[in-house]
Design an enzyme around this catalytic site. Sequence first.
Site, mmCIF file in Angstrom:
data_model
loop_
_atom_site.group_PDB
_atom_site.id
_atom_site.type_symbol
_atom_site.label_atom_id
_atom_site.label_comp_id
_atom_site.label_asym_id
_atom_site.label_seq_id
_atom_site.Cartn_x
_atom_site.Cartn_y
_atom_site.Cartn_z
ATOM 1 N N ASN A 14 -49.056 -65.931 -67.641
ATOM 2 C CA ASN A 14 -48.563 -66.996 -66.714
ATOM 3 C C ASN A 14 -47.115 -67.329 -66.641
ATOM 4 O O ASN A 14 -46.307 -67.589 -67.495
ATOM 5 C CB ASN A 14 -49.408 -68.199 -67.666
ATOM 6 C CG ASN A 14 -48.862 -69.555 -66.865
ATOM 7 O OD1 ASN A 14 -48.369 -69.715 -65.941
ATOM 8 N ND2 ASN A 14 -49.261 -70.573 -67.691
ATOM 9 N N TRP A 15 -46.886 -66.964 -65.528
ATOM 10 C CA TRP A 15 -45.418 -66.680 -65.316
ATOM 11 C C TRP A 15 -44.714 -68.274 -65.206
ATOM 12 O O TRP A 15 -43.544 -68.405 -64.973
ATOM 13 C CB TRP A 15 -45.096 -66.064 -63.813
ATOM 14 C CG TRP A 15 -45.055 -64.536 -64.250
ATOM 15 C CD1 TRP A 15 -45.662 -63.823 -65.214
ATOM 16 C CD2 TRP A 15 -44.210 -63.566 -63.425
ATOM 17 N NE1 TRP A 15 -45.316 -62.457 -65.127
ATOM 18 C CE2 TRP A 15 -44.557 -62.317 -64.218
ATOM 19 C CE3 TRP A 15 -43.106 -63.598 -62.557
ATOM 20 C CZ2 TRP A 15 -43.880 -61.155 -63.782
ATOM 21 C CZ3 TRP A 15 -42.753 -62.521 -62.112
ATOM 22 C CH2 TRP A 15 -42.824 -61.267 -62.771
ATOM 23 N N HIS B 129 -53.963 -76.428 -67.500
ATOM 24 C CA HIS B 129 -52.947 -76.212 -68.518
ATOM 25 C C HIS B 129 -52.378 -77.241 -68.954
ATOM 26 O O HIS B 129 -52.089 -78.162 -68.452
ATOM 27 C CB HIS B 129 -51.759 -75.150 -67.813
ATOM 28 C CG HIS B 129 -50.811 -74.363 -68.598
ATOM 29 N ND1 HIS B 129 -49.706 -75.149 -69.206
ATOM 30 C CD2 HIS B 129 -50.802 -73.334 -69.179
ATOM 31 C CE1 HIS B 129 -49.077 -74.482 -70.132
ATOM 32 N NE2 HIS B 129 -49.844 -73.240 -70.359
ATOM 33 N N GLU C 35 -49.313 -78.174 -69.562
ATOM 34 C CA GLU C 35 -48.130 -78.734 -68.720
ATOM 35 C C GLU C 35 -48.538 -79.609 -67.574
ATOM 36 O O GLU C 35 -47.988 -80.359 -67.025
ATOM 37 C CB GLU C 35 -47.181 -77.528 -68.273
ATOM 38 C CG GLU C 35 -46.409 -76.991 -69.613
ATOM 39 C CD GLU C 35 -46.344 -75.450 -69.468
ATOM 40 O OE1 GLU C 35 -46.278 -74.789 -68.618
ATOM 41 O OE2 GLU C 35 -46.074 -74.880 -70.506
ATOM 42 N N GLU D 64 -55.141 -73.017 -76.133
ATOM 43 C CA GLU D 64 -53.617 -73.223 -76.270
ATOM 44 C C GLU D 64 -53.274 -74.321 -77.071
ATOM 45 O O GLU D 64 -52.964 -75.460 -76.180
ATOM 46 C CB GLU D 64 -52.937 -72.990 -74.833
ATOM 47 C CG GLU D 64 -53.158 -71.915 -74.122
ATOM 48 C CD GLU D 64 -52.328 -71.408 -72.975
ATOM 49 O OE1 GLU D 64 -51.772 -70.471 -73.000
ATOM 50 O OE2 GLU D 64 -51.892 -72.217 -72.126
ATOM 51 N N GLY E 218 -44.424 -72.073 -76.097
ATOM 52 C CA GLY E 218 -42.983 -71.755 -75.945
ATOM 53 C C GLY E 218 -42.138 -72.365 -77.160
ATOM 54 O O GLY E 218 -40.820 -72.450 -77.081
ATOM 55 N N SER F 150 -46.962 -68.563 -77.687
ATOM 56 C CA SER F 150 -46.312 -67.661 -78.283
ATOM 57 C C SER F 150 -46.807 -66.298 -78.800
ATOM 58 O O SER F 150 -46.355 -65.816 -79.671
ATOM 59 C CB SER F 150 -45.571 -68.577 -79.515
ATOM 60 O OG SER F 150 -45.006 -69.731 -79.256
ATOM 61 N N GLY G 240 -47.142 -66.571 -71.995
ATOM 62 C CA GLY G 240 -46.391 -67.241 -71.069
ATOM 63 C C GLY G 240 -45.001 -66.426 -71.107
ATOM 64 O O GLY G 240 -44.718 -65.449 -70.256
ATOM 65 N N GLY G 241 -44.028 -66.931 -71.669
ATOM 66 C CA GLY G 241 -42.654 -66.128 -71.540
ATOM 67 C C GLY G 241 -42.601 -64.778 -71.891
ATOM 68 O O GLY G 241 -41.954 -64.188 -70.912
#
Length: 250
Positions: A11-12, A97, A99, A167, A173, A212, A233-234
């Site tokens: 997931n960018w 998500h 966010e 998640e 993150g 993470s 993610g990251g």
Amino acid sequence: MPSRRPLVAGNWKMHGLKASVAQFEGILRGCTRVRGDVDLMVCPPATLIAAFAAAAEGSRVAIGGQDCHAEPSGAHTGDISAEMLADAGARAVIVGHSERRTYHRETDADVRGKALAARRAGLVAIVCIGETQAERAAGQTLAVVERQLAGSVPDRAQPDHLVIAYEPVWAIGTGLTPTATDIEEVHGMIRERLATRFGRPSEDMRVLYGGSVKSDNARELLAVGGVDGALVGGASLKAEEFLAIATAYA
Ligand code: 13P
């Protein structure tokens, strides 16, 4: 016997410009190193879906969106429908998500509407659920995740158009991850609820872990009982790091 192929999805989020196609091409070049039965997906921002889909054509890497509107079209300035994502070359879409739930106040009912839109457009819906730190501290993890699962997943779900991603919000993150025992407990509950609701087909529904996931913990996290892959993610923004996670399936 259930036939759940592992899925490693990136997931960018709101990262990436046209120049990022080069980074994505690194994933395409390196994906031959990933075990043959592992499904790979990258979900770039909507502006890059068409370019990534073109680059990925004929490869084993699927492209996904990060959100969609519930309606196929209409007066919704700035929104993107599931049909539009499919038209741009996406095969899946992340919905719900944390966010989106936090910053856009999306409810379980909103998420269910988006998951239905994904199905209508022929996309796989990756439905995200997970508790906050406060909810975990209050001992409400299972209750919260169960409620989100019940409210966010549409009726008559089938494994070929539904993936669940657990998640924990506090793990996103932050570099923090739940223990293997905690993940196994939540995934076990999710699988039980899916079985009660959908019966035999639920055995083929994949339940991913996200939060993470990095190259240095991927092997451990992906080996946890009931974990069918990762939503990254990251660490998915760098080709080598993403590939290192996917190759944790040795
Ligand atoms: P991180 O891997 O950066 O923690 O993000 C997880 C995530 O939110 C994937 O959807």
